[in-house]
Every structure is written in structure tokens, then in C-alpha cells.
Design an enzyme around this catalytic site. Structure first.
Site, PDB file in Angstrom:
ATOM      1  CD  GLU A 249     121.235 -45.150 -60.829  1.00  0.00           C
ATOM      2  OE1 GLU A 249     120.855 -44.019 -61.147  1.00  0.00           O
ATOM      3  OE2 GLU A 249     122.157 -45.745 -61.415  1.00  0.00           O
TER       4      GLU A 249
ATOM      5  CG  ASN B 234     128.451 -44.241 -57.068  1.00  0.00           C
ATOM      6  OD1 ASN B 234     128.838 -44.969 -56.172  1.00  0.00           O
ATOM      7  ND2 ASN B 234     127.873 -44.709 -58.163  1.00  0.00           N
TER       8      ASN B 234
ATOM      9  CG  ASP C 257     130.725 -51.320 -56.640  1.00  0.00           C
ATOM     10  OD1 ASP C 257     129.891 -50.796 -57.411  1.00  0.00           O
ATOM     11  OD2 ASP C 257     131.893 -51.584 -56.968  1.00  0.00           O
TER      12      ASP C 257
ATOM     13  CG  ASP D 250     116.509 -44.843 -60.092  1.00  0.00           C
ATOM     14  OD1 ASP D 250     117.243 -45.520 -60.826  1.00  0.00           O
ATOM     15  OD2 ASP D 250     116.770 -43.681 -59.730  1.00  0.00           O
TER      16      ASP D 250
END
Length: 462
Positions: free
Chosen positions: A382, A347, A356, A339
Site C-alpha cells: 500500500e 482489508n 484492490d 502510505d
């Protein structure tokens, strides 16, 4: 892919069997028509082309028996398989008996057993006697039928069928040659055109009846070679008849001299082969492009578009397959659940486009760090998963630590991104759900311990 290939192969086998059955039905129809021609004195049913050699009554009977043997072998649900052997023996004996008469001069009384043959006086042959070429073909087809009935000597049967195919093709080509002459007569083969066609079809039928061997195995192959053979076989067989006919027309009409006609035949044969090669090459190229397109579509269905690693579907299928292999005595298997740390904050701080970009870089780092046999997939959001076949927990922990280091020192565009890794080794009899659950628990442990690290799950039990 393997299931699709098996399905394609099954379709081609059915196509060959249908072709063999069609050949048997056509031969039976021709034989029955010839017998009707003898019974009702209808010359057109005996010879097809007026003035040409007629199919003898014995030949017609042999053709019907040979067709029955072939049909029984191909479709025993239509016709009992047990008749294939006796019918084949009868055909072989009929051919052998006729050859015996020719060689020894001894009359066995079988030629006019059914009908008299007034046409024999015109041809100068023994009344009712089939030609030596037909007799030899009957011996061959009888032996082929007996071998196929007993499921023995498949390769020898295919070789004998190829010999028959050559005999039938020779006779048909002779008629192609004769059709270009004024008389239309075939001086060098006393076969009726209907007999020649039957010999040709019986050879093709027996070749197609055994898709597991010889030429039929190639024709049944769903691959490129099988497709090429299916597309080019018919033109290759028909071409000699057409070339012979065209050459004789050229001579009969005085268009070319004998030498020029022979030269033209050689050139035409070369051009035909070249055209066939080009056609086959174009066909293979088109089929290969279609298959490549199908492979790309299949790959895209198992690949995460953003990161370039496998998607959840690919992961689930690979995990189930590897655990099944391990249950059958395979090697070790470890799962890493990975993770990206604080990815929501990343983000929110830099935007989803930056997120991205980070995910793409994460996929690239995983692909670069793993062995060819390892499987990396985007599990969701993610979170990533890595399958390590043949690796125990100790070595998997080392891989996890190296991945943590690779992510730590990578050239991230905005700020460093680290990972937390949960490591779990598959236990005997473990299910995919339990292995993922244990790796997830180890991942949460790594996060609770401060992130940017790996944790190894406790050994599981089935």
C-alpha cells in the site's frame, strides 16, 4: 529503447557494408573473367552472350582496379586502404584518356596495349576502345573513390554515384529492350552486358559504402523510412529492365501496335508505382503495429497493473536517472513516500477485493493530481512513491498537503482512506538509497504524529 535503436542501426550499417563488399567482389570476378577470355581467346567470358558486345581488355582492367578501390575503402582489414587512392586515380585516368582520344582524335596507344581486338572490325569502332559511356563511368567512379579515400565530399560522391547508377540502369534497360528483338542487339549503347552490370554494381557499392550520408543514410536508418527504402529499392531498380523487355517482346511478336505498346508501358508503369506504394503502405502499417505492440509491452513492464502508475522497476530507473541529471547541474528534485493509513485494517474489514479497489482509486488520485513530468509509482503493497523534478522541499510539502486533502475528500466505497506522506529533497551527490531512507524516515514521523498529514525530512548531505 535508445540502445535497441543504436543496435538496429549498427546492424543496418553492417548490412550495407557487406552489400558494398559483395558488389566489389562480383565486379572483380567479372573483370578477371573477361581478362581470362582475352588471354585464352574465350569469347563467352568476354561478352557473356554470344554475338554481343564484349568487355574490352582495358575495361576489364579498370573494373578490377575499381573493385579493389571499393573493397579497400569498405574493408581495410581485408585490403590496405592505401591502395584505394592510387587504384581510383588509375581508373579515372583510364576513362579520361579514352574520352580524350574520342574528342580530339589523338591516339594515345592505350586501347590495344594489352590485346588486339579483331571484333572491332565488325562493330566499326576503334580496336580495343571502350565505349564513351564506360569511359565516363570510369571517370565518375575514380573521382568517387578518391573522395571516399580522403573522407571528403560525401554528398558529392553520393550524387556522382547516383549518376553512375542512372548510366548502369540505362544500359541494363537497353539490354532488356534488346532481348525482345530478333537480333538481340543494342543499337543505341555499345556496352557489353557484363560492363553494364559492373557499372550498376559499382554505383550501388559506392552508395552503400558511406552509410552516413545520402541514400545510404536512409537505407541505414533502423526506422520505418529505412525499412521501406530497403524493401522497395531493388524492385524499383529492376522494374525498368522488365518493362523494356516486355514492351519489345510485344512489338516483336506483333501482339500490339507501337501506340498500344507505348500506352501499355505507361499503364504498366503506373500500376507498378501504385503497387509499390500499396506494398510500402502495408509494410509501414505492419511495422507500426509491431512497434506499437512493442511499446505497449515495454510500458506494461514499467506499469503496475492494479493501480496504473509505475512499478518499482520504473521508480528505481527514474530515480537513478533524475539524480544523475541533478549531479550534472540539473534542477531540484523531491521525493514523496506515501502510505495508506490503516490499510491492513481496511482489508480485514472489507476484504481483499475492496482493498484492490482502494488501491486502484489511490492510483487514479495520484495520476490526476500530478503534473505531466511528475512520476508516481507503487513502491510496494500500500506504499507509493512520487518523484517531483524541479520542485524544492517547500513546494513539495504543499503538493503533499494537497494529496492528503484529495485522499481525505475522495469518494471511497466503504470508508474514508487517508494517507501519510514523507517529503525529502535531494541533496547534492545524494544516492537513491539515502534519499529513499530520508523520505521513509519523514513518513514514519508523519505516522507517529497522528497520520493523515505530511512531514518534511531534514536536509541531507552527500
Amino acid at each position: 529503447m535508445e540502445q535497441a535503436a543504436l543496435s538496429d542501426n549498427g546492424a543496418q550499417v553492417k548490412w550495407l557494408q557487406r552489400s558494398a563488399l559483395a558488389a566489389a567482389l562480383v565486379v572483380a570476378a567479372i573483370g578477371i573473367a573477361a581478362l581470362a577470355g582475352w588471354l585464352f581467346d574465350l569469347p563467352v567470358l568476354r561478352s557473356v552472350i554470344p554475338g554481343h558486345v564484349a568487355m574490352k581488355a582495358n575495361t576489364a582492367v579498370g573494373m578490377v582496379l575499381a573493385a579493389a578501390a571499393l573493397a579497400a575503402c569498405v574493408r581495410p582489414d581485408w585490403m590496405p586502404l592505401r591502395i584505394s587512392g592510387p587504384a581510383s586515380i588509375a581508373v579515372a585516368l583510364l576513362g579520361a584518356g579514352t574520352l580524350f582520344q574520342v574528342v580530339t582524335g589523338v591516339e594515345l596507344g592505350i586501347d590495344t596495349l594489352l590485346f588486339d581486338d579483331p571484333e572491332a572490325l565488325r562493330t566499326g569502332r576503334a580496336p580495343g576502345r571502350m565505349s564513351e559511356l564506360t569511359s565516363a563511368s570510369f571517370v565518375l567512379v575514380g573521382v568517387i573513390g578518391m573522395m571516399a579515400c580522403k573522407r571528403i565530399g560525401a554528398w558529392l560522391g553520393q550524387a556522382l554515384a547516383l549518376v553512375m547508377l542512372v548510366l548502369g540502369l540505362f544500359a541494363l534497360s537497353a539490354y532488356g529492350y534488346a532481348m525482345g528483338t530478333e537480333s538481340g542487339q543494342v543499337a543505341f549503347t555499345p556496352l557489353g552486358i557484363n560492363t553494364a552490370l559492373c557499372v550498376f554494381l559499382l554505383a550501388l557499392g559506392w552508395l552503400a559504402s558511406q552509410p552516413g550520408s545520402g541514400l545510404a543514410r536512409v537505407l541505414a536508418n533502423p526506422g520505418l523510412g529505412g525499412e521501406l527504402a530497403r524493401r522497395t529499392l531493388a524492385p524499383a531498380l529492376v522494374a525498368p529492365v522488365i518493362v523494356a523487355f516486355a514492351a519489345q517482346v510485344s512489338l516483336a511478336e506483333g501482339w500490339l501496335s507501337v501506340g498500344a505498346t507505348i500506352t501499355w508501358m505507361a499503364v504498366a508503369s503506373g500500376l507498378f508505382v501504385a503497387g509499390l506504394v500499396r506494398w510500402g503502405a502495408n509494410l509501414l502499417d505492419r511495422l507500426e503495429r509491431e512497434r506499437e505492440h512493442s511499446r505497449r509491452l515495454e510500458a506494461s513492464a514499467h506499469t503496475d497493473e492494479l493501480t496504473g502508475v509505475g512499478n518499482r522497476r520504473a521508480f528505481d530507473e527514474a530515480l537513478a536517472a533524475l539524480l544523475a541529471r541533478r549531479a550534472k547541474g540539473g534542477s531540484d528534485l523531491c521525493l514523496l513516500m506515501i502510505d495508506l493509513d490503516h490499510f491492513k485494517r481496511y482489508n480485514d474489514s472489507h476484504g481483499h477485493l475492496a482493498g484492490d479497489q482502494a488501491l486502484r482509486l489511490a492510483g487514479a488520485l495520484l495520476r490526476a493530481a500530478l503534473r505531466p513530468g511528475d512520476i508516481a509509482a507503487r513502491y510496494g503493497g500500500e506504499e507509493f512513491a512520487v518523484l517531483l523534478p524541479g520542485v524544492d522541499a517547500e513546494r513539495a510539502a504543499m503538493v503533499a498537503e494537497r494529496l492528503c486533502r484529495d485522499f481525505r475528500i475522495a469518494d471511497w466505497p466503504y470508508e474514508p482512506v487517508t494517507i501519510s506522506v514523507g517529503v525529502a529533497e535531494a541533496a547534492p551527490g545524494e544516492t537513491p538509497q539515502s534519499l529513499v531512507s530520508r523520505a521513509d524516515a519523514a513518513l514514519y514521523e508523519a505516522k507517529a504524529s497522528g497520520r493523515d498529514r505530511a512531514a518534511v525530512a531534514q536536509s541531507g548531505s552527500a
